[in-house]
Design an enzyme around this catalytic site. Structure first.
Site, PDB file in Angstrom:
ATOM      1  N   GLY A  60      37.908  -4.744  25.511  1.00  0.00           N
ATOM      2  CA  GLY A  60      39.188  -4.967  26.160  1.00  0.00           C
ATOM      3  C   GLY A  60      40.300  -4.158  25.515  1.00  0.00           C
ATOM      4  O   GLY A  60      40.082  -3.439  24.528  1.00  0.00           O
TER       5      GLY A  60
ATOM      6  N   ILE B 277      42.789  -4.536  23.428  1.00  0.00           N
ATOM      7  CA  ILE B 277      43.212  -4.602  22.027  1.00  0.00           C
ATOM      8  C   ILE B 277      42.038  -4.723  21.059  1.00  0.00           C
ATOM      9  O   ILE B 277      42.238  -5.001  19.878  1.00  0.00           O
ATOM     10  CB  ILE B 277      44.187  -5.777  21.803  1.00  0.00           C
ATOM     11  CG1 ILE B 277      43.516  -7.111  22.153  1.00  0.00           C
ATOM     12  CG2 ILE B 277      45.468  -5.556  22.586  1.00  0.00           C
ATOM     13  CD1 ILE B 277      44.336  -8.333  21.746  1.00  0.00           C
ATOM     14  N   LYS B 278      40.826  -4.487  21.534  1.00  0.00           N
ATOM     15  CA  LYS B 278      39.666  -4.616  20.655  1.00  0.00           C
ATOM     16  C   LYS B 278      39.541  -3.406  19.732  1.00  0.00           C
ATOM     17  O   LYS B 278      40.206  -2.383  19.901  1.00  0.00           O
ATOM     18  CB  LYS B 278      38.397  -4.792  21.487  1.00  0.00           C
ATOM     19  CG  LYS B 278      38.385  -6.083  22.296  1.00  0.00           C
ATOM     20  CD  LYS B 278      38.522  -7.303  21.419  1.00  0.00           C
ATOM     21  CE  LYS B 278      38.218  -8.616  22.126  1.00  0.00           C
ATOM     22  NZ  LYS B 278      39.154  -8.939  23.201  1.00  0.00           N
ATOM     23  N   ASN B 279      38.630  -3.513  18.742  1.00  0.00           N
ATOM     24  CA  ASN B 279      38.437  -2.432  17.768  1.00  0.00           C
ATOM     25  C   ASN B 279      38.093  -1.115  18.449  1.00  0.00           C
ATOM     26  O   ASN B 279      38.452  -0.036  17.969  1.00  0.00           O
ATOM     27  CB  ASN B 279      37.331  -2.798  16.785  1.00  0.00           C
ATOM     28  CG  ASN B 279      37.683  -3.983  15.916  1.00  0.00           C
ATOM     29  OD1 ASN B 279      38.825  -4.418  15.888  1.00  0.00           O
ATOM     30  ND2 ASN B 279      36.704  -4.511  15.206  1.00  0.00           N
ATOM     31  N   LEU B 280      37.347  -1.192  19.537  1.00  0.00           N
ATOM     32  CA  LEU B 280      37.081  -0.047  20.405  1.00  0.00           C
ATOM     33  C   LEU B 280      37.407  -0.494  21.821  1.00  0.00           C
ATOM     34  O   LEU B 280      36.925  -1.537  22.262  1.00  0.00           O
ATOM     35  CB  LEU B 280      35.615   0.397  20.297  1.00  0.00           C
ATOM     36  CG  LEU B 280      35.212   1.644  21.084  1.00  0.00           C
ATOM     37  CD1 LEU B 280      34.118   2.407  20.343  1.00  0.00           C
ATOM     38  CD2 LEU B 280      34.719   1.302  22.492  1.00  0.00           C
TER      39      LEU B 280
END
Length: 377
Positions: free
Chosen positions: A185, A187-190
């Site tokens: 999504g 704001i995830k790390n990727l």
């Protein structure tokens, strides 16, 4: 150079782009392959190679990943799924979407994650799966009870929405043998903008999830182009990941070493800055092995501290209100003392790759003032 905005401490979380994502999307738009395409399949191959696993199946979201994985593990009506209450509501909704029901487990107060002991205590005769949530990016090791779970026919489906890139020992999350679900999504790390991935345990699970994501159709898009018909073998959903989203993910993956280093460095900067503050307990994500997704603290009078910081335009948040206290899930409520205490104390500090050390110093200084102010009221 990043092309993202620089929100600083006015945002709790924010996407971070490296500059190649827009060009990658433009190439997809020019090609006309907007939907599931060869780019999606290349993204699957590169994620599998990055993790060191045989296969990876891209889907439309982290929630779609959980739902598909649970269905592939045989979870359905009449089953219970052990899951921590301390997670985003999507985890619980994915369980309900299978026809199963949640059996909420308590958490370790130090990590906000389930432990092997807490999992075993929560099992019931109807348990078909356990969904450990890798909260904040921290990897969870259930190896001590894996044999017992296997003997009971209980699947482990990891909710690793926060934990892409994190490690258990020398192996990345996703390569440890569990059926693992990632979220990509915003704001995830990727990030893919929106998307998810399932790391299957077997070729059979991979085939099942690929059919599920395409409405139960057995042939791939390329195979269908060369025939006058297609076959639908069973239930399915529109869970495919578009080529547009996959292109963003591929561009992000090229820079993941930088992402990993930056997020760990920011977390350690917070740790060192918070150490002198009285009344603050940092939630341990094992940052030497995790790629942190959150930086959380526990404080007394949390709601007052929250309001004080928000009044200073510092975007603190709460991840998450316990699910067993939500009206939608009240039928499965049970006493979870550690979860309830944590739910009243946790506070997420601004945490994203746009932050500077100066930003973190400002957050921590304001936090000290807010704690004092909250205690004085």
């Amino acid at each position: 150079m990043t092309v993202s905005s620089k929100p600083g401490i006015a945002r709790n979380a924010s996407p971070y782009l490296y500059g190649q994502e827009a060009a990658a999307v433009a190439r997809i738009l020019a090609s006309g392959q907007y939907g599931h395409s060869d780019v999606t399949e290349e993204f699957e191959r590169q994620i599998a190679a990055f993790l060191g696993v045989p296969d990876a199946v891209a889907v439309a979201s982290g929630t779609a990943a959980l739902h598909s994985a649970l269905l592939a593990a045989g979870v359905g009506p009449g089953h219970e799924v052990v899951v921590p209450s301390m997670t985003f509501c999507a985890t619980v909704q994915a369980i309900l979407a299978t026809g199963a029901t949640p059996r909420f487990a308590d958490i370790d107060p130090a990590t906000l994650c389930v432990s092997d002991q807490l999992v075993m205590e929560a099992l019931s005769p109807a348990t078909a799966a356990v969904v450990p949530v890798l909260f904040g990016g921290r990897a969870i090791d259930l190896s001590a009870v894996q044999g017992e779970l296997d003997a009971r026919g209980i699947a482990v489906v990891e909710d690793a929405a926060h934990a892409f890139g994190s490690r258990t020992g020398t192996r990345r999350v996703g390569a440890t043998g569990a059926l693992t679900c990632f979220s990509f999504g915003p704001i995830k790390n990727l990030t893919c903008g929106q998307g998810g991935m399932v790391i299957p345990r077997t070729p059979q699970e991979a085939d099942t999830i690929r059919r599920l994501r395409l409405l139960g159709v057995t042939q791939s898009q390329n195979e269908r182009a060369n025939t006058t018909t297609y076959r639908v073998d069973g239930f399915g959903l529109r869970y495919q990941l578009s080529g547009i989203n996959a292109a963003i993910g591929l561009a992000q993956l090229d820079h993941f070493t930088t992402t990993e280093h930056t997020r760990r460095s920011l977390w350690h900067t917070y740790r060192d800055a918070l150490a002198p503050l009285d009344g603050v307990r940092l939630v341990d994500v094992d940052a030497d092995h995790a790629v942190p997704h959150l930086c959380q603290i526990r404080v007394a009078r949390r709601d007052r501290v929250f309001a004080e910081l928000r009044s200073r335009n510092i975007a603190v948040g709460v991840h998450y209100p316990p699910n067993h206290l939500q009206p939608a899930f009240a039928a499965w409520r049970r006493p979870l003392p550690a979860t309830e205490q944590a739910g009243a104390q946790i506070l997420s500090l601004p945490f994203h790759q746009h932050l500077t050390e100066k930003d973190i110093d400002r957050v921590v200084a304001a936090l000290g003032q807010a704690i004092k102010s909250a205690g004085d009221t």
